[in-house]
Design an enzyme around this catalytic site. Sequence first.
Site, mmCIF file in Angstrom:
data_model
loop_
_atom_site.group_PDB
_atom_site.id
_atom_site.type_symbol
_atom_site.label_atom_id
_atom_site.label_comp_id
_atom_site.label_asym_id
_atom_site.label_seq_id
_atom_site.Cartn_x
_atom_site.Cartn_y
_atom_site.Cartn_z
ATOM 1 N N HIS A 47 0.823 -1.208 0.000
ATOM 2 C CA HIS A 47 0.000 0.000 0.000
ATOM 3 C C HIS A 47 0.858 1.258 0.000
ATOM 4 O O HIS A 47 0.552 2.221 -0.703
ATOM 5 C CB HIS A 47 -0.921 -0.010 1.224
ATOM 6 C CG HIS A 47 -1.826 1.178 1.312
ATOM 7 N ND1 HIS A 47 -3.038 1.239 0.658
ATOM 8 C CD2 HIS A 47 -1.692 2.360 1.959
ATOM 9 C CE1 HIS A 47 -3.624 2.400 0.913
ATOM 10 N NE2 HIS A 47 -2.824 3.101 1.689
ATOM 11 N N TYR A 50 4.419 0.519 -3.047
ATOM 12 C CA TYR A 50 4.234 0.136 -4.451
ATOM 13 C C TYR A 50 5.399 -0.731 -4.941
ATOM 14 O O TYR A 50 5.840 -0.620 -6.089
ATOM 15 C CB TYR A 50 4.098 1.373 -5.341
ATOM 16 C CG TYR A 50 2.882 2.214 -5.032
ATOM 17 C CD1 TYR A 50 1.679 1.988 -5.687
ATOM 18 C CD2 TYR A 50 2.936 3.220 -4.078
ATOM 19 C CE1 TYR A 50 0.556 2.743 -5.394
ATOM 20 C CE2 TYR A 50 1.811 3.974 -3.784
ATOM 21 C CZ TYR A 50 0.629 3.741 -4.443
ATOM 22 O OH TYR A 50 -0.476 4.476 -4.146
ATOM 23 N N SER A 92 -8.062 3.550 -2.761
ATOM 24 C CA SER A 92 -8.878 2.374 -2.463
ATOM 25 C C SER A 92 -8.957 2.169 -0.957
ATOM 26 O O SER A 92 -8.021 2.493 -0.221
ATOM 27 C CB SER A 92 -8.255 1.127 -3.112
ATOM 28 O OG SER A 92 -6.967 0.894 -2.588
ATOM 29 N N HIS A 93 -10.075 1.649 -0.517
ATOM 30 C CA HIS A 93 -10.225 1.176 0.866
ATOM 31 C C HIS A 93 -10.927 -0.177 0.814
ATOM 32 O O HIS A 93 -11.952 -0.399 1.450
ATOM 33 C CB HIS A 93 -10.991 2.192 1.710
ATOM 34 C CG HIS A 93 -10.224 2.619 2.925
ATOM 35 N ND1 HIS A 93 -10.790 2.777 4.164
ATOM 36 C CD2 HIS A 93 -8.906 2.895 3.102
ATOM 37 C CE1 HIS A 93 -9.866 3.147 5.044
ATOM 38 N NE2 HIS A 93 -8.716 3.230 4.416
ATOM 39 N N ASP A 115 -6.201 14.049 1.673
ATOM 40 C CA ASP A 115 -5.205 14.158 0.602
ATOM 41 C C ASP A 115 -5.382 15.448 -0.187
ATOM 42 O O ASP A 115 -4.399 16.016 -0.688
ATOM 43 C CB ASP A 115 -5.332 12.967 -0.357
ATOM 44 C CG ASP A 115 -4.750 11.687 0.217
ATOM 45 O OD1 ASP A 115 -3.858 11.779 1.066
ATOM 46 O OD2 ASP A 115 -5.198 10.601 -0.183
ATOM 47 N N SER A 316 -5.170 6.010 13.161
ATOM 48 C CA SER A 316 -6.322 6.792 13.618
ATOM 49 C C SER A 316 -6.560 7.947 12.660
ATOM 50 O O SER A 316 -5.620 8.581 12.166
ATOM 51 C CB SER A 316 -6.078 7.333 15.032
ATOM 52 O OG SER A 316 -6.046 6.274 15.965
#
Length: 763
Positions: A47, A50, A92-93, A115, A316
């Site tokens: 993640h 890469y 993505s999640h 972001d 968190s």
Amino acid sequence: MLPRNYGPTTHRSLGLTDDELDEIVRMVGRAPSDVELAMYAVMWSEHCSYKSSRVHLGRLPTTGERVIVGPGENAGVVDVGDGIAIAVRIESHNHPSAIEPYQGAATGVGGIIRDIFTMGARPIALMDPLFIGPADDPRSRYILDGVVRGISGYGNSVGVPTVGGQTTLDPSYRGNPLVNVFCLGLMRVENLVLGSATGVGNLAVLLGSRTGRDGIGGVSVLASSSFGEPGSGDDAAKRPSVQVGDPYEEKRLIEACLQLLDEQLVVGIQDLGGAGLACATSETAARGGLSMDVDVAVVPRREAGMSAVEVMTSESQERMLAIVTPEALERVNQVCRRWEVEATVVGEVRQCDPDGIGRLRVRDGASGELLAEVPAASLAEDAPRYRRPLAAPLDAAERRADDPGALAPPDDCGADLLALVADPSPVYRQYDHQLFLNTVLAPGAGDAALLECAAPGIAWTGKALALSADGNPGWCRLDPRAGTAATVAESVLNVACTGARPIALVNCLNFGNPEHPEVMWQLSEAIDGMTEACTALGLPVVGGNVSLYNSSEGTDIDPTPVVAVVGLLEGLVRRPPAIGWRDGDAVVLLGRTHPALGGSRWARALRGHRDGELPPLDLAAHARVSGLVAGLVAAEASAEAAPGLVTGVHDVSDGGLGVALAECAMAAGVGCVVGGSSRAGGSASGDGGCVASHRELFSESASRVLVATSRPDRVVALALAAGVPAVVIGTAGGSRLVVEGLVDLELVELRRAAAAYFGEVLA
């Protein structure tokens, strides 16, 4: 000696290989401490690093005259003129959403928003491409319900509208759903701030929520491993790795950060997403080429007894790391108190070592025990890069030769069309798309969302932004390269149908286990297809995300590259034409139909036939079609011409011409009669313009658009002059959709079929 209390195989449980541990020892010059090992584990995860995809991503075109910031920062930044820029990002999640759908999706929204405002931009729009298991699977329905509620609950509460997206329900995602989230923000160019720690003596200030145990190891535990049986105890064991979001804290954090940036109180800023403080501190230090000292003892915590490893790797939510000068600290604290955001100095920017290496040092107390001391770049930039084996599927040629065109034709094309208009995409009804009140084309109204280019503090100058998010795993399963190119082409055409010219693309590359050579071949081919399409269409890739290990019980998902394209409409005076037509309009089909059913929803969803070969894609021809459509619609949206040349517009894609006609009829509340052969103009299909069989009706060949007009001769003439095939195929009117010899349906039947399916899915 730094503390080292782990066993000989602990690194493996954290996702590190034996070779990677050896490389860490070489970089550090000794065995790593507990804190160091944990930081490398999260920072060297797929993640964050890469490591399996970076060698391929470098082939993408990333520059352009409008590009201010390309890949590598928190978001891409693109100039739209008048001193205004947009910031764009997609993430993505997937794995968190499989474990805890509501919080997985909600924190995906929260993370992508951070972001954007990290760059100095105000977030103004979200999109949510979703790929989830079939509606008849109870767990998939549970996941869909939780994901939709998570997106709406967070996005609606934080005050950012969700203006588009996609929902695909397919068995490939039964055990591993995909939840991709895109965000766009607007900013003054001079407000741009990068995630870099510069200025020796400057302070690292942690803003926002207190640090807890939620999300610890999320990027290594979740994003670098596959799932077992859906609903198994394996899910429950991973649940603590899923973050918990608070949209109201995020809203305060947005306003506080934007004020800090507007007052130029911050010299660098980074959100705390994947890998938490370990990521934010190492990345800002590495980008600035300096060292950073961090004191974990002063990090505000919401749980007692947290270890330094937990503090440094917690994910968190609603936290930012700002780099500020000592002189600005008092004002920073004042701004944060105004917005009720906690601000704590947790570190300081330091000189590099005499050997020129910038280091990240972690202590427990300002003069306490040294817990970690590593080269910052070794965490942030020097992760391994793997060129994993690639291998095309052994049965690739056999699968492509299995043409669905050989299937028996339907007894009733109308019944098949009713089945195909059933579409779960209207989940957007759960989302507020009118926050900021600048949505011109709402979800479902056009092929792309259209927004006034305006935000609080940024006055509207007459420009508009078009947004489209697209992915088609049915295409990419057959041919990852051609399927990805066709996906890019579709997204570009969606934007063109609003009158906008595409200016930037971001991608989310969702694939299976990279240790499988077929998966790496799929990824490499998809990147090549995206490169070819973006190069041909003049579209820079300004950012993206790679999500790997999307598999369940040893089965990889279908390759699912998702793209989001942003377009710019220079002059918006009136609302451009949308999907539909008016009574009496002529319906013109632009582009050439290839009567092929490979990769089509008709073959896949209605016949269970997932093989075949995709229709050909001519990118030069596609550019001509897109340019023509964008020009026609832009003229309707501006004051350049009297309105009426184009009264409705819709691209032909998923479900083919039949579904496109049905969607126009349902949107307009007006039927249409389509002749069995062309009435005027040039050839629109390979056989002279006929809609003579289910092959022409359900083919998903690219580069085609339906245009409704009161002046068909003029539209056809303009098209032919631009080198675009055009044919008048029918006339709008009545209450039935008729394709002579193939379909004869009442509009109420179409609407009932679409509404019934939507009700079933979210019941």
